[in-house]
Motif scaffolding. Structure first.
Motif, short mmCIF file in Angstrom:
data_model
loop_
_atom_site.label_atom_id
_atom_site.label_comp_id
_atom_site.label_asym_id
_atom_site.label_seq_id
_atom_site.Cartn_x
_atom_site.Cartn_y
_atom_site.Cartn_z
N LEU A 64 0.81 -1.23 0.00
CA LEU A 64 0.00 0.00 0.00
C LEU A 64 0.84 1.28 0.00
O LEU A 64 0.42 2.30 -0.51
CB LEU A 64 -0.94 0.01 1.21
CG LEU A 64 -2.22 -0.81 1.02
CD1 LEU A 64 -3.10 -0.67 2.24
CD2 LEU A 64 -2.97 -0.35 -0.21
N HIS A 65 2.04 1.20 0.57
CA HIS A 65 2.88 2.39 0.62
C HIS A 65 3.34 2.85 -0.75
O HIS A 65 3.74 3.99 -0.93
CB HIS A 65 4.10 2.15 1.51
CG HIS A 65 3.79 2.27 2.95
ND1 HIS A 65 3.57 3.47 3.56
CD2 HIS A 65 3.60 1.32 3.89
CE1 HIS A 65 3.28 3.27 4.83
NE2 HIS A 65 3.29 1.98 5.06
N PHE A 67 1.46 2.99 -3.37
CA PHE A 67 0.36 3.55 -4.16
C PHE A 67 0.03 4.96 -3.68
O PHE A 67 0.10 5.23 -2.48
CB PHE A 67 -0.90 2.68 -4.03
CG PHE A 67 -0.75 1.35 -4.70
CD1 PHE A 67 -0.90 1.24 -6.07
CD2 PHE A 67 -0.46 0.22 -3.98
CE1 PHE A 67 -0.76 0.02 -6.70
CE2 PHE A 67 -0.32 -1.01 -4.60
CZ PHE A 67 -0.47 -1.11 -5.97
N THR A 68 -0.30 5.82 -4.60
CA THR A 68 -0.68 7.19 -4.23
C THR A 68 -2.03 7.51 -4.85
O THR A 68 -2.26 7.22 -6.03
CB THR A 68 0.37 8.19 -4.71
OG1 THR A 68 1.60 7.89 -4.06
CG2 THR A 68 -0.03 9.61 -4.38
#
Lengths: 455, 196
Positions: A64-65, A67-68
């Motif tokens: 998840l880190h 993805f923005t």
């Protein structure tokens, strides 16, 4: 009379077959792509999959880190993009990916092998075992010491697969290795179209049945290869980035076997391939592997930072220069490398340095190979895949965590590869001996022992 | 998503961030790039820009604008916030042409301000799709009008501050300033992230 319909440009098919590609980045005319889509030649999937969990469909990153979320001006809502494979062109929720499912490119079944070298008995045995696995279509692990001639013993198997009309990929973790392999394969298969893919590779045309690629480039392929060979499977970044492993799985067809080729397999890999495993403890010239020796270099970091080259290191370098032997000196960090290079250039002005982001890296290694420069300072990027005649090796700061046992084995494996220069120096300058250093030395000694029993 | 970053947005090295009383009480943004990357950006001596253009900036702009890495809007949020938090004038980011914006999927100037938590309004719209970077100095200075007022935009007799990412010859800002002044703005100042 003019034909009014649409004909599939062969180049479009050749390019897209086996690839997973951003629709916006396709090198072909919009009209042709639309026509191909209308004819259902493409399978179209979302760039980012949301269910069951967020995942990039190109690089299979699901952290998840990486993805923005942002306000997208194109679709006027919140979109998500993947930062993990950003450099290959951004994949986001609103960028569809294309997978070819149209007519297949025609595969040639004639791939003459022009390699005149002779395999040693051990190589031949391993090559036969590998070939048997290829014929049976089952996965295989080939463990061979550095300089055993791994590339040469792949030729037979690759040749067999190509003539069967299979698409073959040889993946390596680093661009340097791909660049080293490419000319050797092209020479062995002079009439075969081979593509080499790495970051910054030139555009290559046609449909290649044999592809050499860095493992990163495999993100761009899907269900493409019937035979998948992974060279140096234990190397950074392959063993550190789980998405690369998934990329290998994704790039091959679902029932294609995988062949791992390495000098330093992990125990898990060995356990996994217990029943199809080949081992070559000897180099092709039957001389033992050079054994690294330890040499203390206390406080080398402080000394270099103060602008003084440690005495032992200086003496070693001067000895190499006096004997006219090319040398490689490995450094743990780019910072230390940059501090050290002016100090070395005071001894000899032509000593150069390379690191991962150096644009002239290819050129500098070539200069060393052609004996135009006496030596190179390097980070671990040159630890594998390069062959330089009569090279001598030193590691500065061998206690650093970046020098794992397998890295040190690989570094030691650079030495004495040429049949007329089978010996050479591997010195590990250290500020304390680590377990990894001991392990590397033990491993090399054990291989040498096994090799001499095997004769 | 969009939480505190654990890795440097530029070099992907792990970030070691320990919140201190200072960062908590002064309500600082948590860092999103490492000290080493931060050190490569050089502060500008100009009063109307934050940074000087250099290789690190070039790489940053490439990744932010060309590779469309929107996350990088956060990199300068602390500095931009400090610059603009006391600002009395109405802030207007330089707009992109709607077509260009759709192509890039975001407006880089607006995202910079959003990341820094600065409120802004938009009164202008861009009329040309040509980029300044494709022209040479003479062509830039003599170019036709680049902006016009948005339909129904109300320019008041107030102070305005135009914000752009980079200033090279100043043509873009000059054009935008002129449009606002002609529409009745009292005073228009300009500010850029980078001085080219």
């Amino acid at each position: 009379m003019n034909y009014k319909g649409w004909l599939l440009p062969p180049a479009l098919r050749d390019f897209h077959e086996g690839r997973i590609w951003l629709k916006e980045h396709t090198p072909f005319a919009k009209y042709d792509i639309e026509q191909a889509i209308n004819r259902k030649y493409f399978y179209i999937i979302d760039g980012i999959q949301k269910i069951p969990r967020v995942r990039c469909n190109r690089c299979y990153n699901d952290n998840l880190h990486d993805f923005t979320e942002y306000d997208c001006s194109k679709c006027l809502q919140k979109c998500v993009y993947c930062r993990h494979c950003l450099k290959m062109g951004r994949v986001s929720t609103c960028t569809p990916l294309l997978i070819w499912k149209g007519p297949k490119a025609c595969r040639i079944k004639q791939h003459p092998l022009q390699w005149t070298g002779q395999l040693t008995a051990q190589q031949q045995r391993a090559a036969n075992e590998l070939l048997e696995s290829v014929i049976a279509g089952k996965s295989h692990l080939l463990n061979a010491v550095c300089g055993a001639g791994k590339t040469e013993l792949l030729f037979q198997s690759v040749h067999y697969a190509l003539e069967k009309g299979l698409r073959v990929c040889i993946a390596a973790p680093r661009a340097d290795v791909v660049l080293e392999l490419f000319p050797r394969f092209q020479k062995a298969f002079p009439q075969t179209l081979i593509h080499a893919y790495y970051s910054g590779a030139p555009k290559q045309h046609g449909y290649a049945q044999l592809i050499l690629a860095t493992t990163h480039q495999l993100y761009r392929f899907e269900q493409a290869f019937d035979v998948m060979m992974v060279d140096e499977a234990d190397a950074f970044p392959y063993s550190f980035d789980a998405t690369l492993e998934r990329a290998v799985q994704k790039a091959k067809t679902s029932d294609a076997p995988i062949y791992f080729i390495t000098a330093t397999p992990s125990q898990t890999l060995i356990n996994q391939y217990k029943d199809s495993y080949s081992f070559i403890p000897n180099r092709y010239h039957h001389k033992p592997l050079p054994v690294p020796y330890f040499c203390s270099l206390w406080g080398y970091e402080k000394s270099i930072k103060r602008g003084k080259l440690p005495r032992k290191l200086k003496a070693w370098t001067e000895e190499r220069l006096a004997k006219n032997e090319p040398f490689l000196i490995f450094f743990p960090t780019v910072e230390l490398l940059n501090l050290a290079i002016p100090l070395f250039q005071r001894i000899h002005a032509n000593i150069l340095a390379v690191h991962a982001t150096d644009p002239e890296r290819k050129h500098k290694v070539l200069q060393l190979r052609d004996e135009k420069i006496p030596g190179l300072l390097t980070t671990t990027i040159l630890e594998r895949g390069i062959t330089i005649k009569n090279v001598q090796v030193a590691v500065v700061g061998a206690e650093s965590t970046i020098f794992t046992a397998s890295a040190l084995i690989q570094i030691a494996g650079r030495v004495g590869r040429h049949a007329s220069y089978t010996n050479g120096e591997v010195v590990l300058f250290h500020h304390g001996v680590t377990l990894a250093m001991d392990e590397a030395r033990q491993n090399i000694l054990a291989n040498n022992k096994e090799g001499s029993n095997d004769e | 998503m969009n939480k505190t970053d654990k890795f440097c947005l530029l070099c992907a090295q792990p970030l070691h961030f320990a919140p201190s009383w200072q960062t908590l009480l002064l309500r600082c943004f948590p860092p999103c790039i490492c000290e080493k990357c931060k050190g490569q950006f050089v502060r500008s001596t100009s009063a109307t820009a934050l940074y000087q253009y250099n290789d690190a900036m070039k790489a940053y702009l490439h990744q932010y604008k060309f590779l469309q890495d929107v996350a990088l809007a956060k990199v300068f949020r602390q500095e931009l916030h400090a610059q603009f938090k006391q600002e009395k004038a109405i802030i207007i980011p330089i707009p992109m042409h709607p077509m260009k914006q759709k192509e890039r999927t975001f407006s880089h100037t607006e995202e910079l301000l959003k990341a820094a938590n600065i409120s802004f309004t938009q009164l202008l719209e861009k009329v040309t799709v040509e980029t300044q970077s494709s022209k040479n100095r003479e062509q830039r200075i003599q170019s036709a009008p680049l902006f016009r007022l948005m339909p129904e935009a109300q320019v008041q007799h107030k102070d305005y501050l135009l914000f752009d990412d980079i200033k090279t010859t100043g043509t873009t800002l000059r054009h935008a300033k002129q449009v606002l002044l002609e529409a009745g703005a009292r005073n228009v100042r300009t500010f850029t992230l980078i001085n080219g």
